[in-house]
Design a protein around this motif. Structure first.
Motif, PDB file in Angstrom:
ATOM      1  N   ALA A 286      46.538  75.071  42.908  1.00 56.30           N
ATOM      2  CA  ALA A 286      46.897  73.808  43.442  1.00 56.30           C
ATOM      3  C   ALA A 286      45.965  73.139  44.371  1.00 56.30           C
ATOM      4  O   ALA A 286      45.744  73.507  45.381  1.00 56.30           O
ATOM      5  N   PRO A 287      45.417  72.114  43.462  1.00 58.18           N
ATOM      6  CA  PRO A 287      43.988  71.644  44.320  1.00 58.18           C
ATOM      7  C   PRO A 287      44.475  71.135  45.752  1.00 58.18           C
ATOM      8  O   PRO A 287      45.508  70.695  46.214  1.00 58.18           O
ATOM      9  N   GLY A 288      43.613  71.285  46.906  1.00 54.92           N
ATOM     10  CA  GLY A 288      44.049  71.009  48.270  1.00 54.92           C
ATOM     11  C   GLY A 288      43.381  69.932  48.933  1.00 54.92           C
ATOM     12  O   GLY A 288      43.579  69.589  50.071  1.00 54.92           O
ATOM     13  N   ARG A 289      42.471  69.173  48.207  1.00 57.82           N
ATOM     14  CA  ARG A 289      41.650  67.984  48.628  1.00 57.82           C
ATOM     15  C   ARG A 289      41.457  67.052  47.388  1.00 57.82           C
ATOM     16  O   ARG A 289      41.195  67.703  46.249  1.00 57.82           O
ATOM     17  N   PRO A 290      40.799  65.704  47.519  1.00 56.08           N
ATOM     18  CA  PRO A 290      40.430  65.170  46.721  1.00 56.08           C
ATOM     19  C   PRO A 290      39.167  65.746  46.261  1.00 56.08           C
ATOM     20  O   PRO A 290      38.348  66.296  46.623  1.00 56.08           O
ATOM     21  N   GLY A 291      38.819  65.457  44.669  1.00 56.28           N
ATOM     22  CA  GLY A 291      37.706  66.075  44.126  1.00 56.28           C
ATOM     23  C   GLY A 291      37.894  67.422  43.649  1.00 56.28           C
ATOM     24  O   GLY A 291      36.823  67.958  43.025  1.00 56.28           O
ATOM     25  N   GLU A 292      38.836  68.181  43.788  1.00 54.51           N
ATOM     26  CA  GLU A 292      39.059  69.665  43.672  1.00 54.51           C
ATOM     27  C   GLU A 292      40.158  69.485  42.267  1.00 54.51           C
ATOM     28  O   GLU A 292      41.087  68.668  42.374  1.00 54.51           O
ATOM     29  N   PHE A 293      39.778  70.307  41.360  1.00 52.12           N
ATOM     30  CA  PHE A 293      40.719  70.585  40.180  1.00 52.12           C
ATOM     31  C   PHE A 293      40.955  72.098  40.006  1.00 52.12           C
ATOM     32  O   PHE A 293      40.258  72.882  40.318  1.00 52.12           O
ATOM     33  N   GLY A 294      42.166  72.254  39.120  1.00 49.59           N
ATOM     34  CA  GLY A 294      42.431  73.643  38.646  1.00 49.59           C
ATOM     35  C   GLY A 294      42.196  73.750  37.311  1.00 49.59           C
ATOM     36  O   GLY A 294      42.754  72.488  36.495  1.00 49.59           O
ATOM     37  N   LEU A 295      41.705  74.512  36.762  1.00 52.08           N
ATOM     38  CA  LEU A 295      41.615  74.894  35.261  1.00 52.08           C
ATOM     39  C   LEU A 295      42.268  76.136  34.716  1.00 52.08           C
ATOM     40  O   LEU A 295      41.734  77.004  35.242  1.00 52.08           O
ATOM     41  N   TYR A 296      43.142  75.978  33.958  1.00 49.90           N
ATOM     42  CA  TYR A 296      43.845  77.238  33.324  1.00 49.90           C
ATOM     43  C   TYR A 296      43.333  77.278  31.998  1.00 49.90           C
ATOM     44  O   TYR A 296      43.644  76.449  30.990  1.00 49.90           O
ATOM     45  N   LEU A 297      42.435  78.471  31.572  1.00 53.12           N
ATOM     46  CA  LEU A 297      42.079  78.559  30.327  1.00 53.12           C
ATOM     47  C   LEU A 297      42.189  80.005  29.715  1.00 53.12           C
ATOM     48  O   LEU A 297      41.686  81.022  30.414  1.00 53.12           O
ATOM     49  N   SER A 371      44.888  70.936  36.752  1.00 51.42           N
ATOM     50  CA  SER A 371      45.786  70.567  37.930  1.00 51.42           C
ATOM     51  C   SER A 371      44.834  69.488  38.783  1.00 51.42           C
ATOM     52  O   SER A 371      43.702  70.068  38.880  1.00 51.42           O
ATOM     53  N   LEU A 372      45.584  68.472  39.360  1.00 47.78           N
ATOM     54  CA  LEU A 372      44.871  67.508  39.951  1.00 47.78           C
ATOM     55  C   LEU A 372      45.573  67.455  41.446  1.00 47.78           C
ATOM     56  O   LEU A 372      46.731  68.126  41.692  1.00 47.78           O
ATOM     57  N   PHE A 373      44.748  67.039  42.493  1.00 48.09           N
ATOM     58  CA  PHE A 373      45.291  66.777  43.713  1.00 48.09           C
ATOM     59  C   PHE A 373      46.011  65.188  43.662  1.00 48.09           C
ATOM     60  O   PHE A 373      45.509  64.359  43.031  1.00 48.09           O
ATOM     61  N   PRO A 374      47.153  65.261  44.410  1.00 50.53           N
ATOM     62  CA  PRO A 374      47.929  63.948  44.037  1.00 50.53           C
ATOM     63  C   PRO A 374      47.025  62.640  44.553  1.00 50.53           C
ATOM     64  O   PRO A 374      46.324  62.627  45.488  1.00 50.53           O
ATOM     65  N   THR A 375      47.401  61.574  43.756  1.00 53.12           N
ATOM     66  CA  THR A 375      46.628  60.263  44.383  1.00 53.12           C
ATOM     67  C   THR A 375      47.295  59.963  45.595  1.00 53.12           C
ATOM     68  O   THR A 375      48.640  60.041  45.704  1.00 53.12           O
ATOM     69  N   SER A 376      46.701  59.430  46.491  1.00 47.87           N
ATOM     70  CA  SER A 376      47.277  58.726  47.666  1.00 47.87           C
ATOM     71  C   SER A 376      47.805  57.424  47.652  1.00 47.87           C
ATOM     72  O   SER A 376      47.153  56.509  46.968  1.00 47.87           O
ATOM     73  N   MET A 377      48.856  57.020  48.644  1.00 44.05           N
ATOM     74  CA  MET A 377      49.421  55.947  48.871  1.00 44.05           C
ATOM     75  C   MET A 377      48.143  54.801  49.057  1.00 44.05           C
ATOM     76  O   MET A 377      48.156  53.773  48.738  1.00 44.05           O
ATOM     77  N   THR A 378      47.292  55.443  49.930  1.00 41.23           N
ATOM     78  CA  THR A 378      46.041  54.500  50.484  1.00 41.23           C
ATOM     79  C   THR A 378      45.358  54.326  49.178  1.00 41.23           C
ATOM     80  O   THR A 378      44.974  52.938  49.165  1.00 41.23           O
TER      81      THR A 378
END
Length: 416
Positions: A286-297, A371-378
């Motif tokens: 579960a990505p914990g910051r912007p620019g981080e992704f999870g890949l399940y392969l 998996s992605l880090f959520p987009t922020s409201m900002t």
């Protein structure tokens, strides 16, 4: 006469004793089969109005005139039974939603179509004409807007304080939907409070559409078709609920892909490593910051981190994680250039969790999940302020508003 940004309205809604029977999920989060199952044995479920095809044979085209006529008939049936009743006086309605540990408190209003047309009520997504057409036909058939648009307002302590004070009293409506979300409503009817709220919103530079782009676009089209000499007419407004942007909760909107574009697993990972720092993970990512992704392969998780030099910090769209994923992985590696139309990619709301991604891949229908880090409201507000458009499926808002608790009748000759 200039129309205010927001106005009170006399809601069409269920009396308290019917609220739990009427409340329903938003019309667009269920398939027809899911809606049919959800409404089974519930004659007063608002799904009979928002998804009226469930009361017809499955072979009927869901966009046929028969479907919209059925919606109107179901509305009249519920009016005749007293399941839906029109308020006698215009009001604002404080609306609080609880989902697990998360709580957010906003206000239901009649928002200005003119402000939407002028981009003071700002959007960040493209709309599809066919989906707009569907909402236009629904609004015209009912002479009412029944699906509230989810709005966010920028930092406004004065408005937050008003809502906190109002919601300190016992709620007029307190119902938990079958989604598990608890909805509470408070009526705001005194003239002094209405004036304070109206003026406080008028001082805001903008409101932001979080969810409901097709509903707001359809309301604008209906208003244009009905427009006359009276700018205060009910059709010049649309049903909305505005929450403080700081309370909005955006979950990740994850991706699954059918194939690796002819690449072997090793070649796929090698191409990814050109643009991302890549590391194996023993747990679901579960990505914990912007620019981080999870890949399940193929039963394994990898943690990916975009290389910093590839992030365009000064571009509000290009710096979004959904854009980085498209520009640096989906397009160059997997040849998915148009996620909106490419059948090789699908989207999984973060509410379903990482286990859903694993299940989709493990079942064999998908080659990998991301998996992605959520987009922020900002970030959302920055895109809207720049009059730009986000990539498709950039945000998944939770909790979602319910249908049926409040509707906006478009003129005094409508449902009462």
């Amino acid at each position: 006469m200039t129309q205010p940004l927001i106005q009170p309205f006399a809601a069409l809604r269920p009396p308290l004793r019917f609220a739990a029977d009427v409340v329903a999920p938003p019309y667009d989060v269920l398939t027809a089969d899911e809606a049919r199952e959800r409404a089974a044995g519930k004659p007063w479920s608002f799904l009979h109005i928002s998804r009226p095809e469930i009361d017809l044979t499955p072979s009927v085209d869901p966009h046929s005139p028969e479907v919209y006529a059925k919606a109107a008939g179901n509305l009249q049936r519920m009016l005749a039974a007293g399941v839906l009743v029109r308020d006698r006086v215009p009001a604002y309605y404080a609306w609080r939603m609880h989902m697990g540990a998360h709580t957010q408190t906003g206000i239901a209003v009649a928002a200005s179509v003119a402000a939407y047309d002028a981009n003071r009520i700002r959007r960040h997504e493209f709309t599809r004409p066919d989906k707009e057409d569907d909402r236009v036909r629904q609004i015209e058939a009912l002479n009412a807007q029944t699906g509230p648009v989810l709005l966010a307002y920028p930092d406004a302590p004065e408005i937050d304080a008003i809502l906190a004070a109002v919601s300190g009293a016992p709620a007029a409506v307190d119902v938990t939907a079958d989604t598990g979300v608890r909805h509470q409503l408070w009526d705001i009817v005194d003239a002094a409070s209405i004036e304070v709220i109206t003026n406080a919103f008028e001082r805001l530079s903008a409101l932001y559409i979080a969810d409901g782009h097709h509903r707001s676009a359809a309301a604008s089209r209906v208003a244009a078709s009905r427009r006359g000499a009276d700018p205060a007419a009910h059709h010049e407004r649309f049903l909305a609920v505005a929450f403080p942007q700081a309370q909005m909760q955006i979950l990740a909107y994850n991706r699954v892909v059918t194939d690796l574009n002819g690449l072997t697993e090793e070649a796929f990972l090698a191409q990814i490593a050109v643009r991302f720092a890549t590391a194996r993970s023993d747990v679901a990512v579960a990505p914990g910051r912007p620019g981080e992704f999870g890949l399940y392969l193929r039963g394994r998780w990898y943690r990916l981190q975009i290389r910093p030099e590839l992030v365009a910090r000064d571009d509000p769209v290009a710096r979004l994680d959904v854009s980085l994923l498209g520009d640096q992985l989906l397009s160059p590696v997997l040849a998915i250039h148009d996620p909106r139309r490419d059948a090789r990619i699908d989207f999984v709301g973060g509410i379903r969790g990482l286990a859903e991604l694993e299940a989709r891949v493990d079942a064999g229908g998908m080659a990998c999940a991301i998996s992605l880090f959520p987009t922020s409201m900002t970030d959302l507000m920055a895109v809207a302020d720049a009059h730009r458009i986000m990539p498709p499926k950039s945000t998944w808002f939770e909790p979602k508003l319910a249908d049926g608790l409040l509707s906006l009748v478009l003129d005094e000759e409508g449902a009462k």
